[in-house]
Write an enzyme that holds these catalytic residues in place. Structure first.
Site, PDB file in Angstrom:
ATOM      1  N   GLY A  57     -14.818  11.519 -13.163  1.00  0.00           N
ATOM      2  CA  GLY A  57     -15.521  10.243 -13.283  1.00  0.00           C
ATOM      3  C   GLY A  57     -16.918  10.374 -13.868  1.00  0.00           C
ATOM      4  O   GLY A  57     -17.709   9.445 -13.827  1.00  0.00           O
ATOM      5  N   GLU A  78     -11.857  13.526  -3.623  1.00  0.00           N
ATOM      6  CA  GLU A  78     -12.479  12.388  -2.925  1.00  0.00           C
ATOM      7  C   GLU A  78     -12.027  12.346  -1.468  1.00  0.00           C
ATOM      8  O   GLU A  78     -12.793  11.950  -0.588  1.00  0.00           O
ATOM      9  CB  GLU A  78     -12.138  11.085  -3.676  1.00  0.00           C
ATOM     10  CG  GLU A  78     -12.904  11.014  -5.000  1.00  0.00           C
ATOM     11  CD  GLU A  78     -12.182  10.319  -6.136  1.00  0.00           C
ATOM     12  OE1 GLU A  78     -11.236   9.552  -5.890  1.00  0.00           O
ATOM     13  OE2 GLU A  78     -12.567  10.565  -7.302  1.00  0.00           O
ATOM     14  N   GLU A 129      -8.775  20.047 -10.634  1.00  0.00           N
ATOM     15  CA  GLU A 129      -9.747  19.010 -10.984  1.00  0.00           C
ATOM     16  C   GLU A 129     -11.153  19.484 -10.604  1.00  0.00           C
ATOM     17  O   GLU A 129     -11.552  19.360  -9.439  1.00  0.00           O
ATOM     18  CB  GLU A 129      -9.431  17.710 -10.226  1.00  0.00           C
ATOM     19  CG  GLU A 129      -8.074  17.125 -10.546  1.00  0.00           C
ATOM     20  CD  GLU A 129      -8.027  15.624 -10.233  1.00  0.00           C
ATOM     21  OE1 GLU A 129      -7.750  14.864 -11.166  1.00  0.00           O
ATOM     22  OE2 GLU A 129      -8.282  15.227  -9.090  1.00  0.00           O
ATOM     23  N   ASN A 140      -3.863   8.402 -11.446  1.00  0.00           N
ATOM     24  CA  ASN A 140      -4.332   8.142 -10.088  1.00  0.00           C
ATOM     25  C   ASN A 140      -5.216   6.899 -10.143  1.00  0.00           C
ATOM     26  O   ASN A 140      -6.334   6.961 -10.647  1.00  0.00           O
ATOM     27  CB  ASN A 140      -5.132   9.368  -9.593  1.00  0.00           C
ATOM     28  CG  ASN A 140      -5.736   9.130  -8.227  1.00  0.00           C
ATOM     29  OD1 ASN A 140      -5.451   8.134  -7.565  1.00  0.00           O
ATOM     30  ND2 ASN A 140      -6.592  10.051  -7.800  1.00  0.00           N
ATOM     31  N   SER A 192     -12.037  13.358 -16.318  1.00  0.00           N
ATOM     32  CA  SER A 192     -12.482  12.715 -17.554  1.00  0.00           C
ATOM     33  C   SER A 192     -11.576  12.980 -18.754  1.00  0.00           C
ATOM     34  O   SER A 192     -12.056  13.120 -19.882  1.00  0.00           O
ATOM     35  CB  SER A 192     -13.936  13.099 -17.881  1.00  0.00           C
ATOM     36  OG  SER A 192     -14.797  12.662 -16.853  1.00  0.00           O
ATOM     37  N   HIS A 216      -6.942  15.444  -2.910  1.00  0.00           N
ATOM     38  CA  HIS A 216      -7.879  14.993  -3.937  1.00  0.00           C
ATOM     39  C   HIS A 216      -9.318  15.244  -3.470  1.00  0.00           C
ATOM     40  O   HIS A 216      -9.623  15.102  -2.286  1.00  0.00           O
ATOM     41  CB  HIS A 216      -7.667  13.510  -4.249  1.00  0.00           C
ATOM     42  CG  HIS A 216      -8.364  13.106  -5.504  1.00  0.00           C
ATOM     43  ND1 HIS A 216      -9.711  12.813  -5.526  1.00  0.00           N
ATOM     44  CD2 HIS A 216      -7.929  13.020  -6.782  1.00  0.00           C
ATOM     45  CE1 HIS A 216     -10.059  12.540  -6.778  1.00  0.00           C
ATOM     46  NE2 HIS A 216      -9.003  12.663  -7.556  1.00  0.00           N
ATOM     47  N   LYS A 223      -6.600   5.344  -7.767  1.00  0.00           N
ATOM     48  CA  LYS A 223      -7.649   5.332  -6.738  1.00  0.00           C
ATOM     49  C   LYS A 223      -7.712   3.940  -6.078  1.00  0.00           C
ATOM     50  O   LYS A 223      -6.681   3.292  -5.926  1.00  0.00           O
ATOM     51  CB  LYS A 223      -8.989   5.786  -7.332  1.00  0.00           C
ATOM     52  CG  LYS A 223      -8.839   7.121  -8.091  1.00  0.00           C
ATOM     53  CD  LYS A 223     -10.138   7.745  -8.494  1.00  0.00           C
ATOM     54  CE  LYS A 223      -9.875   9.059  -9.222  1.00  0.00           C
ATOM     55  NZ  LYS A 223     -11.087   9.772  -9.582  1.00  0.00           N
TER      56      LYS A 223
HETATM   57  P1  13P Z   1     -11.277  10.589 -14.044  1.00  0.00           P
HETATM   58  O1  13P Z   1     -10.195  10.743 -15.053  1.00  0.00           O
HETATM   59  O2  13P Z   1     -11.745   9.161 -13.882  1.00  0.00           O
HETATM   60  O3  13P Z   1     -12.410  11.553 -14.272  1.00  0.00           O
HETATM   61  O4  13P Z   1     -10.645  10.969 -12.619  1.00  0.00           O
HETATM   62  C1  13P Z   1      -9.913  12.133 -12.502  1.00  0.00           C
HETATM   63  C2  13P Z   1      -9.264  12.145 -11.176  1.00  0.00           C
HETATM   64  O5  13P Z   1      -9.919  12.259 -10.147  1.00  0.00           O
HETATM   65  C3  13P Z   1      -7.808  11.975 -11.107  1.00  0.00           C
HETATM   66  O6  13P Z   1      -7.329  12.226  -9.827  1.00  0.00           O
END
Ligand code: 13P
Length: 250
Positions: A172, A96, A166, A9, A212, A94, A11
Site C-alpha cells: 500500500g 495487517e 509480502e 485481497n 504494490s 497477512h 481487504k
Molecule cells: P497492495 O497491492 O495495495 O500494496 O497490497 C498488497 C497486499 O497486502 C495484498 O495482500
C-alpha cells in the site's frame, strides 16, 4: 508443475452492492487465461460472491479465519462455516492481521493447521518490515516466519499451501520490491523449503509476490523464475487493472 495464480485481497473494501458490481465487471472483462484467479471479499459478502462466481473461473476465498472449530469467540469465523458456503481457500498471516490484530507465528501455526485439517487450502502470507531489511535481517526473519508457522506440517499438507511473500514496506506504499529483490527472496524461500523438506516439494509450491503490484510493474515481477504470481491489494479493486495484472502472468 506449480500453478500460476493471481489473487485479489479486497481487504476492508466494498459494500455488498459494490461487491456485486465489481464481480460483474470482472466476469465481463477477465480475459481467458490459464492463470488461477482468486478474489477475497469481506466475510459479509462471501456467500453472495461464491454464488455470483459459480459460472466463472473466479475462485472466492476468505481473508482470515479463527483456529477453533467453534465456540465462544465473538466476532470470529470458523473453517467449517467457510466450507459450508463453498469457500475452499483462506488467506492466513497477512501482515495487517499480524500488525493490528496480534497474530503471532504461534497463532498462525494453529490457524494454518486448523484450515488444512478442515480441508481448506491456505494462502500463507509473510514478509519483513523495513527495519528488518535495513538491518539486513530480512532473510533470517522470513526463514523464521516460515519455520515457526509451517515447518511442523507433514509434506502432504503442502499440496494445499500457497506462499505469498509480502514485504511490509511495499504494501500500500506504492513502493515495490524490485523484480530482482523479489526473485532473490523467492529463490531463498524455495531453498529454505528444500532444506526443511526436499527439493521436489520446494519446486511444486507456488510462491506469490505481494506489495504494490500494478499493471505497469506486474509483467517484470512475474517474469522472474521463482515468482509464480501475485497477491494484489489496491489494484484488485479495479476490474481493468486486475485483468491487466492477470494477463501479465504469462
Ligand atoms: P497492495 O497491492 O495495495 O500494496 O497490497 C498488497 C497486499 O497486502 C495484498 O495482500
Amino acid at each position: 508443475m506449480r500453478k500460476k495464480i493471481v489473487a485479489g485481497n479486497w481487504k476492508m473494501n466494498k459494500t455488498a452492492s459494490e461487491t456485486t458490481e465489481l464481480i460483474d465487471a470482472l466476469k465481463n472483462q477477465l480475459s481467458p487465461s490459464d492463470v488461477e484467479v482468486m478474489i477475497a471479499p469481506t466475510f459479509v459478502n462471501l456467500q453472495a460472491a461464491v454464488k455470483q462466481t459459480s459460472d466463472s473461473h473466479i475462485e472466492v476465498i476468505a481473508q482470515n479465519m479463527h483456529q477453533a472449530q467453534s465456540g465462544a469467540y465473538t466476532g470470529e469465523i470458523a473453517a467449517d462455516m467457510l466450507k459450508d458456503i463453498g469457500v475452499q481457500t483462506v488467506i492466513i498471516g497477512h501482515s495487517e492481521r499480524r500488525a493490528y490484530f496480534g497474530e503471532t507465528d504461534a497463532i498462525l501455526a494453529e490457524k494454518t493447521k486448523a484450515a488444512l485439517d478442515n480441508g481448506l487450502r491456505v494462502v500463507f502470507c509473510f514478509g519483513e518490515e523495513l527495519a528488518d531489511r535495513q538491518s539486513e535481517k530480512h532473510f533470517e526473519l522470513v526463514a523464521s516466519q516460515l519455520k515457526n508457522a509451517l515447518f511442523a506440517l507433514p509434506s502432504s499438507d503442502w499440496n494445499n499451501i500457497v506462499l505469498a511473500y509480502e514485504p511490509v514496506w511495499a504494501i500500500g506504499t506504492g513502493e515495490t520490491a524490485s523484480p530482482e529483490q523479489a526473485q532473490e527472496m523467492h529463490a531463498f524461500i524455495r531453498t529454505t523449503l528444500a532444506a526443511a523438506y526436499d527439493d521436489a516439494l520446494a519446486q511444486e509450491v507456488s510462491i506469490l509476490y505481494g506489495g504494490s503490484v500494478k499493471p505497469a510493474n506486474a509483467e517484470e515481477i512475474f517474469g522472474k523464475a521463482d515468482v509464480d504470481g501475485g497477491l494484489i491489494g489496491g489494484a484488485a479493486l479495479n476490474a481493468a487493472d486486475f485483468n491487466a495484472i492477470i494477463v501479465a502472468n504469462k
